[in-house]
Design a protein around this motif. Structure first.
Motif, short mmCIF file in Angstrom:
data_model
loop_
_atom_site.label_atom_id
_atom_site.label_comp_id
_atom_site.label_asym_id
_atom_site.label_seq_id
_atom_site.Cartn_x
_atom_site.Cartn_y
_atom_site.Cartn_z
N SER A 267 7.18 7.68 -2.46
CA SER A 267 8.32 6.91 -2.98
C SER A 267 8.44 5.53 -2.34
N THR A 268 7.77 5.31 -1.19
CA THR A 268 7.87 4.02 -0.52
C THR A 268 6.49 3.44 -0.24
N ALA A 269 6.44 2.12 -0.11
CA ALA A 269 5.20 1.41 0.19
C ALA A 269 5.38 0.61 1.47
N TYR A 270 4.27 0.35 2.13
CA TYR A 270 4.26 -0.49 3.33
C TYR A 270 3.75 -1.87 2.96
N THR A 271 4.38 -2.90 3.50
CA THR A 271 3.90 -4.27 3.29
C THR A 271 4.05 -5.04 4.59
N HIS A 272 3.14 -5.99 4.78
CA HIS A 272 3.12 -6.75 6.02
C HIS A 272 2.64 -8.15 5.69
N TYR A 273 3.52 -9.10 5.81
CA TYR A 273 3.14 -10.47 5.47
C TYR A 273 3.92 -11.45 6.34
N ALA A 274 3.20 -12.48 6.82
CA ALA A 274 3.82 -13.52 7.65
C ALA A 274 4.56 -12.93 8.84
N GLY A 275 3.95 -11.87 9.42
CA GLY A 275 4.53 -11.27 10.61
C GLY A 275 5.68 -10.33 10.37
N ILE A 276 6.05 -10.10 9.11
CA ILE A 276 7.18 -9.21 8.80
C ILE A 276 6.65 -7.91 8.20
N GLU A 277 6.99 -6.80 8.83
CA GLU A 277 6.59 -5.48 8.34
C GLU A 277 7.82 -4.79 7.75
N LYS A 278 7.63 -4.12 6.64
CA LYS A 278 8.76 -3.38 6.08
C LYS A 278 8.26 -2.31 5.12
N TYR A 279 9.15 -1.37 4.83
CA TYR A 279 8.90 -0.32 3.85
C TYR A 279 9.86 -0.54 2.68
N VAL A 280 9.30 -0.49 1.48
CA VAL A 280 10.10 -0.78 0.28
C VAL A 280 9.87 0.30 -0.76
N ASP A 281 10.82 0.43 -1.69
CA ASP A 281 10.66 1.42 -2.76
C ASP A 281 10.32 0.80 -4.10
N GLU A 282 10.09 -0.53 -4.09
CA GLU A 282 9.65 -1.20 -5.31
C GLU A 282 8.93 -2.50 -4.94
N THR A 283 8.13 -3.03 -5.86
CA THR A 283 7.42 -4.27 -5.62
C THR A 283 8.33 -5.47 -5.90
N ASP A 284 7.80 -6.66 -5.64
CA ASP A 284 8.57 -7.87 -5.93
C ASP A 284 8.79 -8.07 -7.42
N ARG A 285 8.07 -7.30 -8.25
CA ARG A 285 8.26 -7.35 -9.70
C ARG A 285 9.20 -6.24 -10.18
N GLY A 286 9.75 -5.48 -9.23
CA GLY A 286 10.69 -4.42 -9.59
C GLY A 286 10.03 -3.12 -10.03
N GLN B 254 0.84 -1.19 0.00
CA GLN B 254 0.00 0.00 0.00
C GLN B 254 0.88 1.24 0.00
N VAL B 255 0.56 2.13 -0.94
CA VAL B 255 1.37 3.31 -1.20
C VAL B 255 0.50 4.55 -1.04
N THR B 256 1.00 5.55 -0.37
CA THR B 256 0.25 6.80 -0.23
C THR B 256 0.05 7.46 -1.59
N VAL B 257 -1.20 7.87 -1.84
CA VAL B 257 -1.52 8.69 -3.01
C VAL B 257 -1.76 10.11 -2.51
N HIS B 258 -1.00 11.05 -2.99
CA HIS B 258 -1.15 12.43 -2.52
C HIS B 258 -2.44 13.02 -3.10
N PRO B 259 -3.38 13.41 -2.23
CA PRO B 259 -4.71 13.82 -2.70
C PRO B 259 -4.70 15.01 -3.64
N ALA B 260 -3.71 15.87 -3.57
CA ALA B 260 -3.72 17.08 -4.40
C ALA B 260 -3.59 16.77 -5.89
N ASP B 261 -2.76 15.76 -6.23
CA ASP B 261 -2.51 15.53 -7.65
C ASP B 261 -2.43 14.06 -8.06
N GLY B 262 -2.64 13.14 -7.12
CA GLY B 262 -2.63 11.72 -7.46
C GLY B 262 -1.26 11.10 -7.64
N THR B 263 -0.19 11.80 -7.24
CA THR B 263 1.15 11.22 -7.33
C THR B 263 1.39 10.25 -6.18
#
Length: 364
Positions: free
Chosen positions: A263-282, A251-260
């Motif tokens: 730069s980072t997303a939050y993910t939480h799976y199998a008890g592991i939380e982290k912030y990443v700058d790209e998906t598992d597909r790059g 889940q990535v923040t969408v800035h309400p003013a312009d829809g941009t």
């Protein structure tokens, strides 16, 4: 005491008890996540000097539990962060009338509630053992089944209690009659809806073409005006067909003013939380913009007018291949997404908390 007044008291007691139980479960979950975590001096100084005084102006003495949790997740400690138990027991009931939440979120009623709003194409509905068209015209079971044997992809889901992707299944007409019939029979004890899978806009498919990537837009109707509080893009991970973060998604923040996108997303799976700058597909997020964002934000604000009993809502939208905004569903008793977007109420935090707790600004 007349009947209406007595009924209101009963509803208030029943739903407040329910929210107390849910809040206790949330607090227990936070304590489990904090096992072994010891906040540093920076946390305690910030909590005592900034957080507690901020909440004291509303007459509330907050505990450190949820602020420890937020600090553990992202290292920040904005005093406007709302503890999850307060959000559940105070914020949601202030905006949403408890007795209306459960019936109005029923997806089988959306055709009545949102006339003229584009939604995923309904194949059929199953309501209390009855099969119907989207307009509630009756169908035979055989006709309902035969529609599911046509080419294409379909989704079947219960019409209530489907948060975090629970109970959702996908199938294809090419799976064969026996497989489709067995799948649908497994849902027969509940109300459910079968819809065609939305063919999404290429810019949305870019994130993950095997999953319908959706936008959650949280709105609030307060003192006669609709506001967008926070917005996130939800992206499915790997081969998952749902985009929920609980299923490994992002889940990535969408800035309400312009829809941009942030730069980072939050993910939480199998008890592991982290912030990443790209998906598992790059796929990276920075510099990308949601297509048709102006139409999405306008739709969210307009739909607030449809819901006079519910003034705090999380809308789930898709963008289809033609660029139309599609309302997938809406949610009450919603999660806050503070791990992604920061304070749930943003700049509206102080006026809302003053309205909830009845505290007035000091007069100099």
């Amino acid at each position: 005491m007349n009947y209406a007044a007595g009924r209101r008291i009963y509803d208030r007691v029943y739903y407040r008890l329910e929210s107390w139980v849910k809040a206790a479960a949330l607090n227990a979950s936070a304590r489990r996540a904090l096992r072994g975590f010891r906040p540093d001096k920076v946390f305690w100084d910030n909590f005592r000097q900034n957080v507690r005084p901020y909440w004291a102006q509303f007459g509330v003495r907050v505990r450190p539990l949820w602020f420890k949790r937020y600090y553990q997740m992202h290292g920040g400690l904005d005093p406007r962060l709302i503890p999850d138990d307060i959000h559940l027991r105070k914020v949601i009931p202030f905006f949403d009338k408890d007795m209306y939440i459960r019936p109005l979120v029923d997806k089988n009623l959306h055709a009545l509630m949102f006339p003229g709003v584009k939604r995923p194409e309904t194949v059929f509905k199953h309501i209390d053992g009855r099969y119907t068209e989207d307009d509630f015209t009756s169908l035979s079971r055989e006709e309902a089944l035969s529609r599911c044997l046509a080419p294409g992809r379909f989704i079947v889901k219960p019409t209530v209690d489907t948060g975090q992707g629970k109970g959702i299944r996908f199938f294809s007409g090419e799976d064969g009659r026996e497989a489709v019939e067995t799948l649908l029979a497994s849902f027969d004890s509940s109300d459910y809806i079968v819809q065609k899978v939305v063919r999404q806009h290429p810019a949305m498919a870019h994130f993950n073409p095997g999953c319908l990537n959706t936008l959650r837009v949280n709105t609030m109707y307060f003192e006669g005006k609709a506001y967008i509080l926070t917005s996130i893009l939800r992206i499915g991970a790997g081969s998952s067909e749902v985009d929920n973060v609980s299923q490994g998604g992002y889940q990535v923040t969408v800035h309400p003013a312009d829809g941009t996108l942030d730069s980072t997303a939050y993910t939480h799976y199998a008890g592991i939380e982290k912030y990443v700058d790209e998906t598992d597909r790059g796929i990276r997020f920075e510099g990308l913009t949601i297509p048709c964002w102006d139409k999405i934000s306008a739709a969210a604000l307009r739909l607030c007018e449809y819901m006079p009993h519910l003034k705090y809502i999380g809308w789930d939208f898709a963008v289809d291949e033609t660029g139309d905004v599609v309302l997938v569903e809406f949610n009450c008793q919603l999660g806050q997404n503070q791990e992604t977007c920061g304070p749930t109420l943003g700049d509206m935090t102080e006026p809302v908390l003053r309205a909830i707790y009845g505290k007035k600004e000091d007069k100099a």
